[in-house]
Design an enzyme around this catalytic site. Structure first.
Site, PDB file in Angstrom:
ATOM      1  N   SER A  10       0.840  -1.205   0.000  1.00 59.31           N
ATOM      2  CA  SER A  10       0.000   0.000   0.000  1.00 59.31           C
ATOM      3  C   SER A  10       0.866   1.243   0.000  1.00 59.31           C
ATOM      4  O   SER A  10       1.671   1.465   0.909  1.00 59.31           O
ATOM      5  CB  SER A  10      -0.895   0.004   1.239  1.00 59.31           C
ATOM      6  OG  SER A  10      -1.387   1.320   1.452  1.00 59.31           O
ATOM      7  N   HIS A  35      -1.135  -1.231  -4.410  1.00 60.62           N
ATOM      8  CA  HIS A  35      -2.406  -0.933  -3.738  1.00 60.62           C
ATOM      9  C   HIS A  35      -2.486   0.572  -3.500  1.00 60.62           C
ATOM     10  O   HIS A  35      -1.643   1.156  -2.828  1.00 60.62           O
ATOM     11  CB  HIS A  35      -2.473  -1.705  -2.424  1.00 60.62           C
ATOM     12  CG  HIS A  35      -3.776  -1.622  -1.718  1.00 60.62           C
ATOM     13  ND1 HIS A  35      -4.884  -2.364  -2.091  1.00 60.62           N
ATOM     14  CD2 HIS A  35      -4.171  -0.881  -0.647  1.00 60.62           C
ATOM     15  CE1 HIS A  35      -5.904  -2.095  -1.270  1.00 60.62           C
ATOM     16  NE2 HIS A  35      -5.493  -1.187  -0.384  1.00 60.62           N
ATOM     17  N   ASP A  37      -4.706   3.520  -1.956  1.00 70.25           N
ATOM     18  CA  ASP A  37      -5.795   3.807  -1.023  1.00 70.25           C
ATOM     19  C   ASP A  37      -6.349   5.204  -1.268  1.00 70.25           C
ATOM     20  O   ASP A  37      -5.690   6.201  -0.973  1.00 70.25           O
ATOM     21  CB  ASP A  37      -5.283   3.692   0.416  1.00 70.25           C
ATOM     22  CG  ASP A  37      -5.077   2.246   0.829  1.00 70.25           C
ATOM     23  OD1 ASP A  37      -6.047   1.467   0.730  1.00 70.25           O
ATOM     24  OD2 ASP A  37      -3.954   1.897   1.225  1.00 70.25           O
ATOM     25  N   MET A  39      -9.039   7.899  -0.256  1.00 75.81           N
ATOM     26  CA  MET A  39      -9.937   8.247   0.863  1.00 75.81           C
ATOM     27  C   MET A  39     -10.452   9.664   0.661  1.00 75.81           C
ATOM     28  O   MET A  39      -9.709  10.540   0.223  1.00 75.81           O
ATOM     29  CB  MET A  39      -9.184   8.168   2.190  1.00 75.81           C
ATOM     30  CG  MET A  39      -8.520   6.821   2.435  1.00 75.81           C
ATOM     31  SD  MET A  39      -7.847   6.705   4.093  1.00 75.81           S
ATOM     32  CE  MET A  39      -6.943   5.167   4.001  1.00 75.81           C
ATOM     33  N   HIS A  68      -8.277   1.017  -4.231  1.00 71.67           N
ATOM     34  CA  HIS A  68      -9.220   0.758  -3.132  1.00 71.67           C
ATOM     35  C   HIS A  68      -9.953   2.055  -2.823  1.00 71.67           C
ATOM     36  O   HIS A  68      -9.387   2.963  -2.206  1.00 71.67           O
ATOM     37  CB  HIS A  68      -8.398   0.247  -1.927  1.00 71.67           C
ATOM     38  CG  HIS A  68      -9.201  -0.036  -0.700  1.00 71.67           C
ATOM     39  ND1 HIS A  68      -8.620  -0.334   0.520  1.00 71.67           N
ATOM     40  CD2 HIS A  68     -10.543  -0.086  -0.479  1.00 71.67           C
ATOM     41  CE1 HIS A  68      -9.557  -0.544   1.419  1.00 71.67           C
ATOM     42  NE2 HIS A  68     -10.741  -0.385   0.845  1.00 71.67           N
ATOM     43  N   MET A  70     -12.201   4.197  -0.861  1.00 73.74           N
ATOM     44  CA  MET A  70     -12.886   4.415   0.422  1.00 73.74           C
ATOM     45  C   MET A  70     -13.568   5.772   0.321  1.00 73.74           C
ATOM     46  O   MET A  70     -13.138   6.761   0.925  1.00 73.74           O
ATOM     47  CB  MET A  70     -11.863   4.343   1.569  1.00 73.74           C
ATOM     48  CG  MET A  70     -11.425   2.913   1.854  1.00 73.74           C
ATOM     49  SD  MET A  70      -9.870   2.819   2.763  1.00 73.74           S
ATOM     50  CE  MET A  70      -8.715   2.984   1.410  1.00 73.74           C
ATOM     51  N   MET A 141     -11.588  -6.435   5.056  1.00 71.04           N
ATOM     52  CA  MET A 141     -10.795  -5.473   5.845  1.00 71.04           C
ATOM     53  C   MET A 141     -10.467  -6.088   7.210  1.00 71.04           C
ATOM     54  O   MET A 141     -11.362  -6.547   7.924  1.00 71.04           O
ATOM     55  CB  MET A 141     -11.568  -4.174   6.074  1.00 71.04           C
ATOM     56  CG  MET A 141     -11.783  -3.292   4.861  1.00 71.04           C
ATOM     57  SD  MET A 141     -10.309  -2.657   4.047  1.00 71.04           S
ATOM     58  CE  MET A 141      -9.396  -1.875   5.371  1.00 71.04           C
ATOM     59  N   GLY A 146      -9.109   3.631   6.973  1.00 66.65           N
ATOM     60  CA  GLY A 146      -8.820   5.036   7.258  1.00 66.65           C
ATOM     61  C   GLY A 146      -7.352   5.340   7.476  1.00 66.65           C
ATOM     62  O   GLY A 146      -6.888   6.404   7.087  1.00 66.65           O
ATOM     63  N   PHE A 147      -6.628   4.404   8.077  1.00 64.28           N
ATOM     64  CA  PHE A 147      -5.235   4.689   8.416  1.00 64.28           C
ATOM     65  C   PHE A 147      -4.373   3.442   8.267  1.00 64.28           C
ATOM     66  O   PHE A 147      -4.840   2.337   8.541  1.00 64.28           O
ATOM     67  CB  PHE A 147      -5.133   5.207   9.860  1.00 64.28           C
ATOM     68  CG  PHE A 147      -5.925   6.468  10.067  1.00 64.28           C
ATOM     69  CD1 PHE A 147      -5.368   7.709   9.772  1.00 64.28           C
ATOM     70  CD2 PHE A 147      -7.234   6.412  10.521  1.00 64.28           C
ATOM     71  CE1 PHE A 147      -6.113   8.878   9.928  1.00 64.28           C
ATOM     72  CE2 PHE A 147      -7.996   7.570  10.679  1.00 64.28           C
ATOM     73  CZ  PHE A 147      -7.429   8.810  10.382  1.00 64.28           C
ATOM     74  N   GLY A 149      -0.890   1.292   9.469  1.00 66.41           N
ATOM     75  CA  GLY A 149      -0.174   1.081  10.726  1.00 66.41           C
ATOM     76  C   GLY A 149      -1.032   0.631  11.899  1.00 66.41           C
ATOM     77  O   GLY A 149      -0.582   0.667  13.037  1.00 66.41           O
ATOM     78  N   ASP A 179      -6.719  -6.748   4.005  1.00 62.63           N
ATOM     79  CA  ASP A 179      -6.095  -5.419   4.074  1.00 62.63           C
ATOM     80  C   ASP A 179      -6.142  -4.878   5.502  1.00 62.63           C
ATOM     81  O   ASP A 179      -7.223  -4.661   6.048  1.00 62.63           O
ATOM     82  CB  ASP A 179      -6.872  -4.488   3.123  1.00 62.63           C
ATOM     83  CG  ASP A 179      -6.272  -3.097   3.026  1.00 62.63           C
ATOM     84  OD1 ASP A 179      -5.231  -2.828   3.647  1.00 62.63           O
ATOM     85  OD2 ASP A 179      -6.874  -2.273   2.303  1.00 62.63           O
ATOM     86  N   GLY A 180      -4.949  -4.664   6.075  1.00 64.29           N
ATOM     87  CA  GLY A 180      -4.846  -4.025   7.382  1.00 64.29           C
ATOM     88  C   GLY A 180      -4.086  -4.868   8.388  1.00 64.29           C
ATOM     89  O   GLY A 180      -4.508  -5.985   8.708  1.00 64.29           O
ATOM     90  N   GLY A 181      -2.949  -4.338   8.839  1.00 66.66           N
ATOM     91  CA  GLY A 181      -2.191  -5.018   9.884  1.00 66.66           C
ATOM     92  C   GLY A 181      -1.560  -6.323   9.453  1.00 66.66           C
ATOM     93  O   GLY A 181      -1.277  -7.179  10.291  1.00 66.66           O
ATOM     94  N   GLY A 201       1.107  -2.343   4.146  1.00 63.49           N
ATOM     95  CA  GLY A 201       1.582  -0.962   4.156  1.00 63.49           C
ATOM     96  C   GLY A 201       2.840  -0.848   4.979  1.00 63.49           C
ATOM     97  O   GLY A 201       3.958  -0.977   4.476  1.00 63.49           O
TER      98      GLY A 201
HETATM   99  C1  DX5 Z   1      -6.511   1.230   5.506  1.00 64.93           C
HETATM  100  C2  DX5 Z   1      -5.994   0.969   4.117  1.00 64.93           C
HETATM  101  C3  DX5 Z   1      -4.873   0.002   4.081  1.00 64.93           C
HETATM  102  C4  DX5 Z   1      -3.652   0.420   4.861  1.00 64.93           C
HETATM  103  C5  DX5 Z   1      -2.788  -0.777   5.097  1.00 64.93           C
HETATM  104  O1  DX5 Z   1      -7.679   1.921   5.432  1.00 64.93           O
HETATM  105  O2  DX5 Z   1      -7.021   0.450   3.303  1.00 64.93           O
HETATM  106  O3  DX5 Z   1      -4.544  -0.364   2.763  1.00 64.93           O
HETATM  107  O4  DX5 Z   1      -2.926   1.411   4.233  1.00 64.93           O
HETATM  108  O5  DX5 Z   1      -1.722  -0.409   5.918  1.00 64.93           O
HETATM  109  P1  DX5 Z   1      -1.100  -1.408   6.992  1.00 64.93           P
HETATM  110  O6  DX5 Z   1      -0.628  -2.618   6.260  1.00 64.93           O
HETATM  111  O7  DX5 Z   1       0.006  -0.605   7.588  1.00 64.93           O
HETATM  112  O8  DX5 Z   1      -2.193  -1.745   7.975  1.00 64.93           O
HETATM  113 ZN    ZN Z   2      -6.467  -0.442   1.348  1.00 64.79          ZN
END
Ligand code: DX5
Ligand code: ZN
Length: 242
Positions: A10, A35, A37, A39, A68, A70, A141, A146-147, A149, A179-181, A201
């Protein structure tokens, strides 16, 4: 035949002043997708990048652009991202009703791109039901969007398994993206549950050696996937590779 898990780094965690360098880096390291993102500060609290960035990325890389969205109004903005060169577009199930989701999927396919629908951690998989048979990918998800990390929400792997089962029941086999963590410590769990594409990410871009981090995550994911397939089919992993 064994299909390796694909990594989709990402760009939200990349250095925006060095975006070209950071895209080239993941391309050389064997990423499957970039990827992106998007937003809007409305569907999610954060604001990130949009159409001009997608247009420039298209010129900068031969990796497929995994966009993606959002955003609250995907039907209005979809054509812009498709024109800009998105290869795979994900809209959120929470942003549209069943008819809207079907229209979005049809518009993405009409432009020759791949279509995906995402669901947030608290959205039941039933929201995917009206369109799952037409999807190229489902995005599960594993954090609140939204963020970058954030920490992986425990138990998301069960939802991944439910999505795989749900698709199979209607004779479909969309890719499943998580996607996420996702990191070295969570990649194996989701891959064993049936994830095909892992968004990473921070685990890639905040690492001292991003290329190495990407390769290490891909390796643990492949190993877990192979072991799960072997257990399911009751054959040795070596047979699956031949
Ligand atoms: C969150 C995004 C993710 C995010 C992933 O809303 O959709 O793609 O950037 O970042 P990490 O892998 O750090 O959770
Ligand atoms: Zn994403």
């Amino acid at each position: 035949m064994f299909e390796p898990v694909r990594i989709a780094p990402s760009l939200l965690s990349a250095d925006f002043m060095q975006l070209g360098r950071d895209v080239a880096l993941i391309e050389e390291a064997g990423a499957g997708f970039v990827h992106v993102d998007v937003m809007d500060g409305h569907f999610v609290p954060n604001l990130t990048m949009g159409v001009p960035v997608v247009k420039q990325l298209k010129r900068a890389t031969s990796l497929p652009l995994d966009v993606h969205l959002m955003i609250s109004n995907p039907l209005e903005q979809l054509p812009w991202f498709l024109d800009a060169g998105a290869d795979l577009v994900t809209v959120h199930a929470e942003a549209l009703d069943a008819e809207g989701l079907a229209r979005a999927v049809a518009a993405i396919h009409a432009a020759g791109a791949l279509a995906a629908v995402a669901c947030k951690p608290h959205t039941p998989t039933g929201a995917l039901a009206p369109v799952i048979a037409d999807l190229d990918m489902v995005l599960v998800m594993s954090v609140e969007p939204g963020f970058s990390g954030q920490s992986y929400i425990e138990g998301t792997e069960d939802k991944v398994a439910r999505v795989v089962e749900m698709a199979r029941a209607v004779g479909a086999a969309p890719l499943v993206q998580v996607d996420g963590g996702i990191s070295l410590s969570t990649a194996a769990r989701v891959a064993a549950a049936g994830a095909d594409v892992l968004v990473c990410g921070n685990a890639v871009y905040a690492a001292d050696d991003p290329a190495r981090a990407l390769a290490d995550i891909a390796a643990v994911a492949d190993e877990a996937r192979l072991a799960a397939l072997a257990a399911h089919k009751e054959v040795s992993p070596a047979c699956l590779l031949s």
